[in-house]
Scaffold this motif. Sequence first.
Motif, short mmCIF file in Angstrom:
data_model
loop_
_atom_site.label_atom_id
_atom_site.label_comp_id
_atom_site.label_asym_id
_atom_site.label_seq_id
_atom_site.Cartn_x
_atom_site.Cartn_y
_atom_site.Cartn_z
N ASP A 173 0.80 -1.23 0.00
CA ASP A 173 0.00 0.00 0.00
C ASP A 173 0.83 1.28 0.00
O ASP A 173 0.30 2.35 -0.32
CB ASP A 173 -0.93 0.03 1.22
N PRO A 175 3.30 2.72 -1.90
CA PRO A 175 3.38 3.59 -3.08
C PRO A 175 2.11 4.38 -3.34
O PRO A 175 2.17 5.58 -3.65
CB PRO A 175 3.68 2.60 -4.22
N ASN A 176 0.95 3.74 -3.21
CA ASN A 176 -0.30 4.47 -3.42
C ASN A 176 -0.55 5.49 -2.32
O ASN A 176 -1.10 6.57 -2.57
CB ASN A 176 -1.47 3.49 -3.49
N ASP A 177 -0.14 5.17 -1.09
CA ASP A 177 -0.28 6.14 0.01
C ASP A 177 0.56 7.38 -0.26
O ASP A 177 0.16 8.51 0.08
CB ASP A 177 0.14 5.51 1.34
N LEU A 179 1.22 8.65 -3.12
CA LEU A 179 0.67 9.46 -4.21
C LEU A 179 -0.11 10.67 -3.68
O LEU A 179 0.02 11.78 -4.20
CB LEU A 179 -0.24 8.61 -5.10
N THR A 180 -0.94 10.43 -2.68
CA THR A 180 -1.74 11.53 -2.14
C THR A 180 -0.85 12.63 -1.58
O THR A 180 -1.09 13.83 -1.80
CB THR A 180 -2.69 11.02 -1.04
N PHE A 238 5.28 -1.70 -9.84
CA PHE A 238 4.51 -0.63 -9.24
C PHE A 238 3.25 -0.38 -10.06
O PHE A 238 3.23 -0.59 -11.28
CB PHE A 238 5.35 0.64 -9.15
N PRO A 239 2.17 0.08 -9.41
CA PRO A 239 0.92 0.34 -10.14
C PRO A 239 1.09 1.45 -11.17
O PRO A 239 1.89 2.38 -10.97
CB PRO A 239 -0.06 0.73 -9.03
N ALA A 241 -0.71 4.00 -11.89
CA ALA A 241 -0.98 5.34 -11.37
C ALA A 241 0.25 5.92 -10.67
O ALA A 241 0.48 7.14 -10.71
CB ALA A 241 -2.16 5.29 -10.40
N PHE A 242 1.02 5.07 -10.04
CA PHE A 242 2.25 5.51 -9.38
C PHE A 242 3.31 5.85 -10.42
O PHE A 242 3.96 6.91 -10.34
CB PHE A 242 2.73 4.40 -8.45
N ARG A 245 3.15 9.18 -12.42
CA ARG A 245 3.43 10.40 -11.68
C ARG A 245 4.91 10.53 -11.33
O ARG A 245 5.30 11.44 -10.62
CB ARG A 245 2.58 10.44 -10.41
#
Length: 329
Positions: A173, A175-177, A179-180, A238-239, A241-242, A245
């Motif tokens: 979780d 990498p997605n955390d 992002l914000t 990695f996803p 979305a990550f 960016r």
Amino acid sequence: MPDWLLYRGTREPHDGINSLPPPPPWRSFSGGPTLDIPPAGPAGHHQATTYRPSDDAVQQVNAALYLRRPLLVTGPPGTGKSTLAYAVAHELGLGSVLHWPITSRVTLRDGLYQYDPLTRLYAARREGTVNGGEPTPDDIGRYIRLGPLGTALLPYARPRVLLIDEIDKSDIDLPNDLLTIFEKGEYEIPELARRAEPTAEVMTADGSDADRVTVTRGTVRCNAFPLVVMTSNGEREFPPAFLRRCITVKLSQPADQAELAAIVREHLGDLADRSDDLIGQFFERAKQGTLATDQLLNAVYLCRFSDAADRRDLADRITPYLAAGPDED
């Protein structure tokens, strides 16, 4: 050398960061009164002043600076993924590098801040009560220390350099955390946001208790988005979305023996004299399996001072393969 390059890979400090233009409208942040970056310490100085970046790495670092995006650096062990962060900070005068090593147990909160409520409670008990039984007012900032990521997002006048080391080892979780946080350029400290007092003085990841900074209404917001250098050894994917960016760069091992010899010379100077045999042997062995350049540096240094009858055999024994090559499986 193209005029637009702020980081040039020359290893000579300069004020090129002052030419950084305003950010794109969608990456503009405003964190209030600016802070000065603390001076650089000795950590990583040797690596920063001897690092030889590739042309691609130089271009991608500058892209990350201009676009205010994190830099994802991948490549085999020993290619200088972590050192790149120290080299940029040294050349552009961006102070000490904030280092956040990642393990599977690390959470986003660990990078942002730590709060020690137990020590705060014990201190309140020791101090007793005043004013007819009312608790003694305490300084909550003494019990809050910003983490490396949390410190990097303070409103500095120039970008701090944050090294997030081996992010591929993180929980799924993280990498997605991140992002914000990267998109907003800010975060909240709930323990401060709930207080009636509007400000608190907290400690930073690289400062002492005497070097505290002011946090207003529990929110930390950057002015200059930090240069975030995330390293990965390729142990996970990695996803999308990550990745979209991030600015990405893949580092590789030296392409030929001359490049390898130049790296050894940069690090060891005259101690690299008469080491061509060891460098050639290492270069040939690297074709059969994974070796890291720092292993060669160790071998050259040791063989320079040892009286071993067979230098090449000694070098082989202290540079084991880190992974087998395709023909060794």
